[in-house]
Design a protein around this motif. Structure first.
Motif, short mmCIF file in Angstrom:
data_model
loop_
_atom_site.label_atom_id
_atom_site.label_comp_id
_atom_site.label_asym_id
_atom_site.label_seq_id
_atom_site.Cartn_x
_atom_site.Cartn_y
_atom_site.Cartn_z
N UNK A 36 0.74 -1.22 -0.37
CA UNK A 36 -0.31 0.16 0.29
C UNK A 36 1.04 1.37 -0.03
N UNK A 37 0.14 2.23 -1.01
CA UNK A 37 1.48 2.88 -0.73
C UNK A 37 1.37 5.00 -0.66
N UNK A 38 0.71 5.60 0.44
CA UNK A 38 0.72 6.27 0.58
C UNK A 38 0.28 7.18 -0.48
N UNK A 39 -0.76 8.48 -0.38
CA UNK A 39 -1.16 9.33 -1.62
C UNK A 39 -1.66 10.53 -1.20
N UNK A 40 -0.41 11.57 -1.70
CA UNK A 40 -1.28 12.88 -1.37
C UNK A 40 -0.57 13.83 -2.71
N UNK A 41 -1.68 14.58 -3.34
CA UNK A 41 -1.26 15.30 -4.37
C UNK A 41 0.06 16.64 -4.09
N UNK A 42 0.15 16.62 -2.29
CA UNK A 42 0.88 17.77 -1.74
C UNK A 42 2.62 18.01 -2.11
N UNK A 43 2.51 15.33 -2.72
CA UNK A 43 3.95 15.15 -2.94
C UNK A 43 3.86 13.30 -3.79
N UNK A 44 3.88 13.70 -5.12
CA UNK A 44 3.76 13.17 -5.94
C UNK A 44 4.43 11.70 -6.04
N UNK A 45 4.25 10.64 -6.11
CA UNK A 45 5.18 9.80 -6.17
C UNK A 45 5.62 9.64 -7.88
N UNK A 46 5.72 10.25 -8.46
CA UNK A 46 6.55 10.30 -10.12
C UNK A 46 7.88 10.32 -10.09
N UNK A 47 7.90 11.16 -9.24
CA UNK A 47 9.25 12.29 -9.32
C UNK A 47 10.34 10.56 -8.75
N UNK A 85 8.95 7.15 -8.43
CA UNK A 85 9.54 6.26 -8.92
C UNK A 85 10.15 6.16 -10.61
N UNK A 86 9.97 8.07 -11.33
CA UNK A 86 11.25 7.58 -11.93
C UNK A 86 12.56 7.70 -12.10
N UNK A 87 13.24 8.05 -10.67
CA UNK A 87 14.40 7.99 -9.95
C UNK A 87 14.70 6.71 -9.95
N UNK A 88 13.85 5.35 -9.86
CA UNK A 88 13.76 4.05 -8.49
C UNK A 88 13.58 3.07 -10.89
N UNK A 89 13.56 4.00 -12.21
CA UNK A 89 13.25 3.22 -13.31
C UNK A 89 11.68 2.54 -12.83
N UNK A 90 11.45 3.22 -12.09
CA UNK A 90 9.34 2.36 -12.78
C UNK A 90 8.34 3.04 -13.15
N UNK A 91 7.99 2.59 -14.09
CA UNK A 91 6.66 3.68 -14.57
C UNK A 91 5.79 3.04 -14.75
N UNK A 92 4.73 3.04 -13.36
CA UNK A 92 4.05 3.60 -12.69
C UNK A 92 3.18 4.56 -12.90
N UNK A 93 1.34 4.29 -12.70
CA UNK A 93 1.54 6.05 -12.16
C UNK A 93 1.44 6.06 -10.85
#
Length: 311
Positions: A198-209, A211-219
């Motif tokens: 379970x990945x906690x989500x907040x628009x204040x700190x999106x996961x995309x940066x 994910x990109x650093x980890x080489x993950x093409x995840x939404x």
């Protein structure tokens, strides 16, 4: 040296100092009530003083409507002249009280920053600046552009390089979780092992940066509650609800104690950083912002050190 002569008295209309101070306070604070608190009079008295001033000038200075006051075009121009005049009068030594009055400095900041960075450091500031009274108010992410928070020093969490803002923190983010959640899922070896966590989500700190650093093409995660506050995200992580994308400066106490543990030594530059803006020309606000920058540097350094966990 000969001083320039004033125009004939018949051509002058001098407003009262009390009326000018009421106008300045109402324009700065955005309401008669808050101006009244500052001037130690009633809101009705503030309103009457400004109405008398407007009658004298024959023009409206404030637009009265909604929940806050706004300046008219003429009011904006006149306010600058009034503040210049009040500043000159205030600088006259004979006008100053023997005991310097407290200067109230209003500081607005996002909740998590205020709780974990600003407020713990305030005793150090107030000890060195007894003449300044700090008033801390909270600003809410995504509502900061509404104009609802008026302050001398404004801390924001937003894209670096925002107009008028100076960077306070240049900090990377990384995923962290509580020991119980790690024990339940097993320590991940690779970023891809977080699939199914379970990945906690907040628009204040999106996961995309990250994910990109980890080489993950995840939404962006789409399951679970949407927490519009970094502090709530940290609390959810402590409550075993999921993995939080954390800033070590904000989570340093829990990282030191082991209540939260970084899952990977893989930091990523976030989309947003903490920045500060001060009221133009306010030397006390600028000095406070300089002090706050050193506090942030210490918090970032302590956060990096805390990533090693309990000693």
């Amino acid at each position: 040296m000969n001083e320039p002569a004033l125009p004939p008295l018949a051509d002058l209309r001098f407003p009262s100092i009390d009326a000018l101070r009421a106008f300045d306070a109402a324009a700065r604070l955005g309401s008669f009530e808050r101006a009244a608190d500052e001037l130690a009079i009633t809101a009705s008295a503030v309103s009457k003083r400004i109405a008398t001033l407007e009658d004298l000038l024959g023009a409206a200075l404030l637009a009265r409507g909604g929940r806050s006051l706004t300046l008219t075009a003429l009011g904006k121009e006149y306010l600058g002249q009034v503040r210049a005049a009040l500043g000159l009068l205030a600088a006259v030594p004979l006008h100053q009280r023997a005991r310097q009055r407290l200067r109230t400095l209003r500081v607005s900041a996002p909740p998590t920053f205020a709780r974990h960075v600003l407020v713990p450091a305030l005793p150090g500031y107030t000890a060195g600046h007894p003449e300044v009274e700090i008033e801390v108010v909270l600003s809410i992410p995504f509502l900061q552009d509404s104009g609802s928070v008026e302050s001398d020093v404004e801390v924001r969490h937003g894209p670096p390089g925002s107009p008028g803002m100076a960077l306070l923190m240049d900090e990377a983010v990384l995923p962290a979780a509580c020991p119980a959640l790690i024990a339940r899922h097993g320590r991940p070896r690779l970023p891809a092992d977080l699939a199914g966590w379970p990945l906690l989500r907040t628009p204040v700190e999106p996961w995309q940066p990250w994910f990109r650093a980890a080489g993950l093409d995840w939404p962006e995660p789409s399951d679970g509650p949407r927490l519009v506050d970094l502090g709530l995200t940290l609390e959810a992580a402590l409550a075993r609800q999921g993995v939080a994308l954390v800033r070590p400066s904000l989570a340093r106490g829990w990282l030191r104690s082991g209540d939260l543990r970084a899952l990977f030594d893989l930091p990523a530059q976030p989309a947003q950083q903490y920045q500060v803006r001060v009221r133009p020309g306010d030397l006390a606000a600028a000095a406070f912002a300089d002090w706050l920058a050193t506090v942030c540097d210490t918090a970032v350094a302590e956060g990096r050190a805390a990533l090693s966990g309990p000693a």
